[in-house]
Scaffold this motif. Structure first.
Motif, PDB file in Angstrom:
ATOM      1  N   TYR A   1      -0.626  -5.880   1.445  1.00  0.00           N
ATOM      2  CA  TYR A   1      -2.132  -6.255   1.653  1.00  0.00           C
ATOM      3  C   TYR A   1      -2.623  -7.282   1.505  1.00  0.00           C
ATOM      4  O   TYR A   1      -1.442  -7.813   0.639  1.00  0.00           O
ATOM      5  CB  TYR A   1      -2.770  -4.850   1.924  1.00  0.00           C
ATOM      6  CG  TYR A   1      -2.806  -3.559   2.161  1.00  0.00           C
ATOM      7  CD1 TYR A   1      -3.711  -3.765   3.196  1.00  0.00           C
ATOM      8  CD2 TYR A   1      -1.873  -2.796   1.873  1.00  0.00           C
ATOM      9  CE1 TYR A   1      -3.449  -2.108   4.045  1.00  0.00           C
ATOM     10  CE2 TYR A   1      -1.897  -1.723   3.134  1.00  0.00           C
ATOM     11  CZ  TYR A   1      -2.734  -1.235   4.346  1.00  0.00           C
ATOM     12  OH  TYR A   1      -2.890  -0.095   4.838  1.00  0.00           O
TER      13      TYR A   1
ATOM     14  N   LYS B   1      -7.356  -7.055   2.439  1.00  0.00           N
ATOM     15  CA  LYS B   1      -6.761  -7.947   4.497  1.00  0.00           C
ATOM     16  C   LYS B   1      -5.646  -7.074   4.716  1.00  0.00           C
ATOM     17  O   LYS B   1      -4.932  -6.833   4.222  1.00  0.00           O
ATOM     18  CB  LYS B   1      -6.623  -9.587   4.378  1.00  0.00           C
ATOM     19  CG  LYS B   1      -6.888  -9.679   6.619  1.00  0.00           C
ATOM     20  CD  LYS B   1      -6.327 -10.443   6.710  1.00  0.00           C
ATOM     21  CE  LYS B   1      -8.016 -11.442   6.820  1.00  0.00           C
ATOM     22  NZ  LYS B   1      -7.504 -13.312   6.749  1.00  0.00           N
ATOM     23  N   ASP B   2      -5.443  -6.495   5.544  1.00  0.00           N
ATOM     24  CA  ASP B   2      -4.539  -5.574   6.504  1.00  0.00           C
ATOM     25  C   ASP B   2      -3.878  -6.544   6.623  1.00  0.00           C
ATOM     26  O   ASP B   2      -4.363  -6.984   7.116  1.00  0.00           O
ATOM     27  CB  ASP B   2      -4.979  -4.266   6.638  1.00  0.00           C
ATOM     28  CG  ASP B   2      -6.106  -3.943   8.363  1.00  0.00           C
ATOM     29  OD1 ASP B   2      -5.858  -5.629   8.767  1.00  0.00           O
ATOM     30  OD2 ASP B   2      -5.665  -3.048   9.080  1.00  0.00           O
TER      31      ASP B   2
ATOM     32  N   GLY C   1       0.978  -0.984  -0.067  1.00  0.00           N
ATOM     33  CA  GLY C   1       0.524   0.447  -0.192  1.00  0.00           C
ATOM     34  C   GLY C   1       0.960   0.635  -0.210  1.00  0.00           C
ATOM     35  O   GLY C   1       2.251   0.647   0.263  1.00  0.00           O
TER      36      GLY C   1
ATOM     37  N   LYS D   1       3.053  -0.676   3.886  1.00  0.00           N
ATOM     38  CA  LYS D   1       2.550  -2.211   4.815  1.00  0.00           C
ATOM     39  C   LYS D   1       1.898  -3.049   2.953  1.00  0.00           C
ATOM     40  O   LYS D   1       1.290  -2.573   2.297  1.00  0.00           O
ATOM     41  CB  LYS D   1       1.522  -2.202   5.817  1.00  0.00           C
ATOM     42  CG  LYS D   1       2.173  -1.231   6.548  1.00  0.00           C
ATOM     43  CD  LYS D   1       0.577  -0.507   7.935  1.00  0.00           C
ATOM     44  CE  LYS D   1       1.689  -0.155   9.080  1.00  0.00           C
ATOM     45  NZ  LYS D   1      -0.153   0.564   9.379  1.00  0.00           N
TER      46      LYS D   1
END
Length: 183
Positions: free
Chosen positions: A98, A110-111, A92, A96
């Motif tokens: 994902y 989904k993070d 992202g 991060k």
């Protein structure tokens, strides 16, 4: 007489299939291309692989042109371009990782903390919605080939074009006229 009619009908049917303006997504050809571009970390080695497997590009291109794209044109979906059920890792803008899973009617994201957000497409209403914690929020409705209606936080709507200008207008509307550029 019968043979002449049969030959004419056969030629007409073949011509209809081959000349139906079905450009298609060239799913098979693009799968080979994607693999070749990521085969190694060296663009020179990837080029050597390209030269060595160039007949595969020809075969895949012809198969797409003659068969698969025609199936896609007439049925509306390309059997090789389908990604339903596949999960990809996407970095992202926050850096991060994902997990993005393709669903039949949208995407599940989904993070890193395990929170799930679904983006769903409703064919009947021609809308895209976000579903999070059981709450559904309609994001946009596709109005035609070139426009969409976006739903803003304050309950109002705005028509935008489906091009770069429309993306900019949407960013400005969603971010209350503030747009940041990063390098």
């Amino acid at each position: 007489m019968y043979n002449k009619v049969l030959k004419s009908v056969t030629c007409l049917m073949i011509g209809t299939c081959l000349m139906s303006s079905c450009i298609g997504s060239f799913g098979l050809f693009n799968k080979v291309l994607d693999w070749n571009q990521q085969a190694t970390n060296s663009k020179f080695l990837n080029w050597i692989i390209f030269v060595l497997i160039s007949p595969a590009y020809v075969l895949c291109g012809v198969a797409d042109l003659m068969v698969i794209n025609s199936i896609e044109f007439w049925s509306g979906s390309n059997p090789l371009a389908e990604n339903v059920g596949k999960t990809e890792s996407v970095v992202g803008s926050d850096g991060k990782l994902y997990a993005v899973t393709t669903l039949e009617d949208g995407y599940e994201i989904k993070d890193p903390e395990g929170k799930v957000v679904n983006f769903k497409y409703d064919k009947e209403d021609n809308t895209w919605s976000m579903v999070q914690d059981g709450k559904k929020t309609t994001l946009l409705r596709i109005k035609g080939k070139d426009t969409a209606e976006i739903y803003l936080k304050d309950g109002s709507t705005k028509d935008v074009t489906l091009n770069e200008q429309g993306v900019f207008e949407t960013q400005m509307a969603v971010n209350d006229g503030m747009f940041f550029a990063f390098r």
